[in-house]
Design an enzyme around this catalytic site. Sequence first.
Site, mmCIF file in Angstrom:
data_model
loop_
_atom_site.group_PDB
_atom_site.id
_atom_site.type_symbol
_atom_site.label_atom_id
_atom_site.label_comp_id
_atom_site.label_asym_id
_atom_site.label_seq_id
_atom_site.Cartn_x
_atom_site.Cartn_y
_atom_site.Cartn_z
ATOM 1 N N LYS A 22 0.686 -1.297 0.019
ATOM 2 C CA LYS A 22 0.031 0.250 -0.009
ATOM 3 C C LYS A 22 0.731 1.273 0.044
ATOM 4 C CE LYS A 22 -1.948 1.926 3.946
ATOM 5 N NZ LYS A 22 -1.861 3.328 4.263
ATOM 6 N N ASN A 23 1.792 1.409 0.879
ATOM 7 C CA ASN A 23 2.447 2.442 1.008
ATOM 8 C C ASN A 23 3.422 2.884 0.036
ATOM 9 O OD1 ASN A 23 1.266 2.993 3.263
ATOM 10 N ND2 ASN A 23 2.913 2.716 4.809
ATOM 11 N N ARG A 93 -4.630 10.638 4.460
ATOM 12 C CA ARG A 93 -3.697 11.537 4.599
ATOM 13 C C ARG A 93 -2.751 11.397 3.519
ATOM 14 N NH1 ARG A 93 -0.470 14.189 8.421
ATOM 15 N NH2 ARG A 93 1.490 13.796 7.940
ATOM 16 N N ILE A 329 7.838 6.730 17.026
ATOM 17 C CA ILE A 329 7.645 7.638 15.866
ATOM 18 C C ILE A 329 6.243 8.621 15.919
ATOM 19 C CG2 ILE A 329 7.351 7.404 13.290
ATOM 20 C CD1 ILE A 329 9.915 6.259 14.032
HETATM 21 C C1 UD1 Z 1 4.189 6.955 6.455
HETATM 22 C C2 UD1 Z 1 3.368 5.764 6.203
HETATM 23 C C3 UD1 Z 1 2.837 5.322 7.494
HETATM 24 C C4 UD1 Z 1 3.923 4.926 8.692
HETATM 25 C C5 UD1 Z 1 4.778 6.221 8.721
HETATM 26 C C6 UD1 Z 1 6.141 6.171 9.670
HETATM 27 C C7 UD1 Z 1 2.262 5.984 4.064
HETATM 28 C C8 UD1 Z 1 1.114 6.251 3.395
HETATM 29 N N1 UD1 Z 1 2.041 6.089 5.485
HETATM 30 O O1 UD1 Z 1 3.441 7.716 7.203
HETATM 31 O O2 UD1 Z 1 1.909 3.992 7.348
HETATM 32 O O3 UD1 Z 1 3.486 4.793 9.963
HETATM 33 O O4 UD1 Z 1 5.206 6.536 7.406
HETATM 34 O O5 UD1 Z 1 6.640 4.980 9.066
HETATM 35 O O6 UD1 Z 1 3.531 5.736 3.565
HETATM 36 N N2 UD1 Z 1 6.273 14.789 10.880
HETATM 37 C C9 UD1 Z 1 6.520 16.039 10.900
HETATM 38 N N3 UD1 Z 1 6.204 16.935 10.176
HETATM 39 C C10 UD1 Z 1 6.100 16.467 8.738
HETATM 40 C C11 UD1 Z 1 5.889 15.281 8.549
HETATM 41 C C12 UD1 Z 1 5.964 14.133 9.484
HETATM 42 O O7 UD1 Z 1 6.597 16.301 12.062
HETATM 43 O O8 UD1 Z 1 5.765 17.276 7.896
HETATM 44 C C13 UD1 Z 1 6.644 13.768 11.618
HETATM 45 C C14 UD1 Z 1 5.121 13.022 12.178
HETATM 46 O O9 UD1 Z 1 4.471 13.495 12.889
HETATM 47 C C15 UD1 Z 1 5.958 11.708 12.642
HETATM 48 C C16 UD1 Z 1 7.192 11.463 12.099
HETATM 49 O O10 UD1 Z 1 7.430 12.693 11.255
HETATM 50 O O11 UD1 Z 1 5.997 11.981 13.982
HETATM 51 C C17 UD1 Z 1 7.113 10.484 10.947
HETATM 52 O O12 UD1 Z 1 6.021 10.866 10.262
HETATM 53 P P1 UD1 Z 1 6.070 10.197 8.626
HETATM 54 O O13 UD1 Z 1 7.098 9.321 8.310
HETATM 55 O O14 UD1 Z 1 6.086 11.636 7.672
HETATM 56 O O15 UD1 Z 1 4.720 9.617 8.194
HETATM 57 P P2 UD1 Z 1 3.814 9.613 6.910
HETATM 58 O O16 UD1 Z 1 4.661 9.741 5.614
HETATM 59 O O17 UD1 Z 1 2.656 10.364 7.190
#
Ligand code: UD1
Length: 419
Positions: A22-23, A93, A329
Amino acid sequence: MEKFQIEGGYKLNGSIRISGAKNAALPILMSTLLVDGVSTISNVPHLNDVTTTLALLGTLGSSTTITDKLEVQIDATNIHSYKAPYDLVKTMRASILVLGPLLGRFGKADVSLPGGCAIGSRPVDLHLKGMQTLGAEIDVNDGYIRARTKDGLKGAKILMDTVSVGATENILMAAILAKGITTIENAAREPEVVDLAQCLIAMGANISGAGTDVITIQGVDKLQSASYKVQPDRIETGTYLVAAAITRGKVLLKDTNPELLEAVILKLRETGAEIKTGVDWIELDMKGNRPKAVSIKTAPYPGFPTDMQAQFTALNSIASGTSTIKENIFENRFMHINEMQRMGANISIDGNTAICVGVKTLKSAQVMATDLRASASLVLTGLVAEGSTIVDRIYHIDRGYDCIEEKLHALGAKLKRVS
Ligand code: UD1
């Protein structure tokens, strides 16, 4: 609202095929927006999040055809809208991932601020900062991100404060058609980022370093039509491995990739599971034994994935011994624990750490899924609980698990969908 009714107490036994990730599929489908032509993507899982993605691409002007080999062909020649509306973005999201490709190819994008799983505040500041560093003007008004560039994006050095999968992917896609060189430092190293980069390379992008913490992109003028096969889903794989371990069963998972699951396999071996692997298969045999408790700490790849934390919490809840589960995370990613406690699990939470004392048996209850992986973990506890467990709000699970009922039935689980 649909629910699963699960009769616990059956050992899983058998063999199933793992679906495409999916991801990886979601960003790869979004990346087709960069191509002035037709992209053919195969091994796309049949999931609600994929349907949402195709609907979103459709509102922008992409046309989609599913071939007789179940490949998804997307023609992004006639993009006529640059707006990702709230109705679609709120359910997923990952819709934020249209921002980079739209901005990179057309110089404009209006994207609703995202919703998605309720696992912490999940901001998008890193995505926006990255686009600004590449020269975009960004305003956030009335719940929409409005991004514009006058003369196209320009390559730049981007240092990410936090490792973010989505922000790395979004910036990577934005930089493909930018003028000059972009470097993303402290980039996410997740296999899904690598899969996206390989798809973009097949389309003609010039990228090096994907899979390390520095990704370098030399901008190109345009991308061309290409075919690409999505990698296997490592989280789906891990979830079925835990399903076998928790029920003391034996499963063979085909069309997967053990190399993407090293941290998970290591922990499963610690529970006492016997695991054999080949190039594209994994077999787990619990030999009928109760699993031993294992402590985990979630971390960016290649560390233990946060998307497997809830499933290991389920496993630890009935394992022998005490374990510590540390979620590094996401804040607020322990919502499954309240539900497991209602089934008799002995787990206490202290900040981002859960202490789990394994119990011999769990009792069935009516429980509610709060997010995608939490819902998977409640299905797992249902598989071992005494009696009939109802897992409510399984629309979460349909976002991320392809044919979960069929696959669990094939392994001998007793569950049905009820409304
Ligand atoms: C993706 C995955 C999700 C997985 C996550 C971590 C997809 C569609 N989803 O989510 O299943 O759990 O990676 O492996 O691929 N953060 C910020 N600012 C930002 C973006 C992120 O502070 O602009 C923080 C988030 O709050 C979190 C951390 O960074 O604490 C990691 O999030 P991120 O890796 O961005 O997760 P997603 O890409 O949303």
